[in-house]
Write an enzyme that holds these catalytic residues in place. Structure first.
Site, PDB file in Angstrom:
ATOM      1  N   GLU A 346       0.793  -1.462  -0.149  1.00  0.00           N
ATOM      2  CA  GLU A 346       0.131   0.078  -0.129  1.00  0.00           C
ATOM      3  C   GLU A 346       0.881   1.317   0.129  1.00  0.00           C
ATOM      4  O   GLU A 346       0.637   2.467  -0.594  1.00  0.00           O
ATOM      5  CB  GLU A 346      -0.957   0.164   1.057  1.00  0.00           C
ATOM      6  CG  GLU A 346      -1.943  -1.066   1.138  1.00  0.00           C
ATOM      7  CD  GLU A 346      -3.328  -0.695   0.147  1.00  0.00           C
ATOM      8  OE1 GLU A 346      -4.136  -0.570   0.539  1.00  0.00           O
ATOM      9  OE2 GLU A 346      -2.985  -1.079  -1.073  1.00  0.00           O
ATOM     10  N   GLU A 367      -4.534  -2.021  -9.940  1.00  0.00           N
ATOM     11  CA  GLU A 367      -3.961  -0.759 -10.976  1.00  0.00           C
ATOM     12  C   GLU A 367      -2.892  -0.900 -11.760  1.00  0.00           C
ATOM     13  O   GLU A 367      -2.579  -0.527 -12.940  1.00  0.00           O
ATOM     14  CB  GLU A 367      -3.704   0.477  -9.865  1.00  0.00           C
ATOM     15  CG  GLU A 367      -5.058   1.173  -9.450  1.00  0.00           C
ATOM     16  CD  GLU A 367      -5.685   0.195  -8.193  1.00  0.00           C
ATOM     17  OE1 GLU A 367      -6.844   0.578  -8.023  1.00  0.00           O
ATOM     18  OE2 GLU A 367      -5.220  -0.705  -7.753  1.00  0.00           O
TER      19      GLU A 367
END
Length: 567
Positions: A346, A367
């Site tokens: 993250e 992504e």
């Protein structure tokens, strides 16, 4: 900012990855593995978690997370069609119509409900014809899934009823916004509605949704700093920035994404100009060595020298605008992080070259795979296929459980978390599959050729599904041609109404006032055999921007060029 050894290692790894060339047979084999991954996750949800929102893969049960409306099933519906499963698509579409009710006393995220539920239902509606479902007359301008999407979106509208037009972050689906609801929300929570809401407005003819989204966008635009940046969290009532970190990652990301994709889908210069002005500030203040850092929005000084996994959408977005050189270099940086950990943490400290404390997890986000799909389409470089294969094998090795796939709690030791986010089925697997299927209809037909389009609209006069699909931030594809089709019919109906009114009013006046009828333009009265879409002799004045007469091609969609009628 990185050590030379790390740079050399990344270059070597990328060179090694680029060496392998995938054959058609290789890609077909990978697609079958991706399908197997999907059905292991999907069937685990159906068997252990439905009708809850999400699967808990470690305990083989379910939980409600975003609103208690079988979220994973809505989010995964269009993925079924992408994988070619028309039968299950039809079954689930019917099941959702019978079981999902939005008139419930539940506090829901306005942002998440929009991108996952409204977006998922709109996409499924637009793909229903290709799935072989029975269609209502006039589809795609009507249909049960469209009505469900409209119902869900109407539940969100009370959040937009503010003095500024910027929405609250949470709304109760039954009672509206709570009097105690915080006015502080993230930037993306204000600026990530134009795709879904404009699609709704143009399919249904109700401008309420698009107007709400545009009002929020324009209000947010006016809050940018003197150096052209926006922060991370804003008070929607006072318009004061609560968190003043500016970047392209969490809390901001999809705002920029929707300016670009909204400009393409709607052929809208205003949205494109907004993004281009932001992009100049982003490149000037946040970009360092092809990484994008977080800076103070008023001063431009670095506040967080970190890379967030949510930022990995950026190279794909750049490719839509034709900025391939920059996109490729940034992707290489992000790919080096993936190969270091087998996933994207993250948060990743760029100076230290390692994860950030308490941000070591990887919830199977899409992504980087999304960017790989766009860049492979734009360049044909098999490095991006290698990333896809790396991702597939990493997820299988690290995250697979007997009941689906679990989020990775810590990439350092591969601890798992008891959650499978709905976006794993909606985005991660979908982008993986499309990466390895360049001939897919969502890419504009490819080798399927001219046979991939379909008819729609009143009288079957619209060409739909011929390419140029726009993915919302939850990877739900929207067809710009459908918007143009329905809005054109709505325009024709308005013109017909105005003509009929104009024809009836002079007759009424002449009977009472004996005034001569208005002079006909063109020298003869309108007969029943003639078209009454326009007054005789008149020409429709085109808007400044409109969809091209011919469908988008994949190349036009990738480059993201905005066309005028004079192009």
């Amino acid at each position: 900012m990185r050590a030379p050894v790390f740079v050399a290692l990344a270059v070597w790894l990328l060179s090694d990855a680029a060496a392998h060339q995938f054959t058609e047979e290789d890609m077909a084999g990978v697609r079958q593995r991706i399908k197997s991954m999907f059905y292991h996750a999907y069937n685990s949800y159906l068997d252990n978690a439905f009708p809850y929102d999400e699967l808990r893969p470690l305990t083989c049960d379910g939980q409600d997370t975003w609103g208690s409306f079988s979220l994973t099933l809505i989010d995964a519906l269009d993925t079924l069609l992408v994988l070619g499963n028309h039968t299950e698509f039809q079954r689930v579409a019917s099941l959702l119509q019978d079981t999902v009710d939005f008139d419930i006393d539940v506090n829901a995220s306005v942002f998440e409900t929009n991108i996952r539920v409204v977006g998922g239902l709109l996409s499924a509606h637009l793909l229903a014809g290709r799935a072989g479902m029975e269609l209502e007359p006039g589809w795609p301008c009507s249909g049960p899934l469209l009505r469900m999407a409209e119902d869900a979106a109407r539940k969100l509208l009370p959040a937009f009823q503010t003095a500024t037009g910027m929405p609250y972050g949470t709304v109760n689906l039954l009672n509206g916004v709570s009097p105690t609801e915080t006015p502080v929300t993230c930037t993306a929570g204000v600026g990530t509605f134009i795709l879904e809401f404009a699609t709704l407005s143009r399919l249904t003819g109700d401008e309420t949704f698009e107007n709400a989204a545009r009002r929020a966008l324009r209000a947010l635009w006016k809050t940018r700093s003197d150096i052209g940046l926006v922060g991370n969290h804003i008070d929607i009532l006072s318009k004061k920035w609560v968190a003043q970190d500016a970047g392209i990652g969490a809390g901001v990301d999809s705002y920029f994404e929707y300016l670009v994709k909204g400009a393409i889908m709607l052929q809208d210069e205003e949205l494109l100009n907004m993004f281009q002005e932001y992009d100049r500030a982003i490149q000037n203040y946040t970009r360092f060595d092809d990484w994008y850092l977080w800076v103070q929005m008023h001063k431009g000084t670095v506040s967080m020298p970190v890379f967030q996994s949510l930022e990995a959408f950026w190279p794909g977005l750049q490719s839509l605008l034709g900025n391939l050189d920059s996109a490729v270099r940034t992707f290489q940086n992000y790919y080096s992080v993936w190969r270091q950990f087998g996933g994207l943490p993250e948060f990743y400290s760029i100076p230290q070259g390692y994860t950030v404390d308490k941000r070591e997890g990887y919830p199977l986000r899409p992504e980087l795979i999304e960017s790989a799909m766009y860049l492979f389409r734009a360049t044909g470089d098999h490095t991006y296929l290698q990333l896809g294969l790396d991702a597939l094998e990493s997820i299988e090795r690290i995250a697979k459980t007997p009941c689906g796939y679990a989020s990775v709690k810590d990439l350092r030791d591969h601890q798992l978390d008891n959650r499978m986010e709905s976006f794993f089925l909606a985005e991660t697997i979908k982008y993986l599959y499309l990466l390895f299927d360049p001939a897919h209809f969502l890419h504009g037909g490819g080798m399927e050729g001219a046979g991939s389009w379909e008819e729609g609209g009143e009288g079957g006069q619209c060409v739909l599904g011929a390419g140029g699909f726009i993915f919302n931030t939850e990877a739900h594809p929207l067809d710009p041609a459908a918007l143009y089709c329905c809005s054109r019919h709505a325009e024709d109906r308005r013109e017909l109404r105005d003509i009929l009114l104009s024809l009836s009013q002079p007759a009424e006046k002449s009977s009472s006032q004996s005034k001569p009828p208005p002079k006909q333009t063109g020298g003869h009265p309108l007969s029943q055999s003639e078209s009454i879409a326009l007054k005789p002799g008149e020409k429709r004045t085109p808007p400044l921007l409109s969809c091209p007469v011919q469908p988008f091609s994949a190349r036009l969609a990738i480059l993201g060029q905005v066309f005028t009628d004079n192009t």
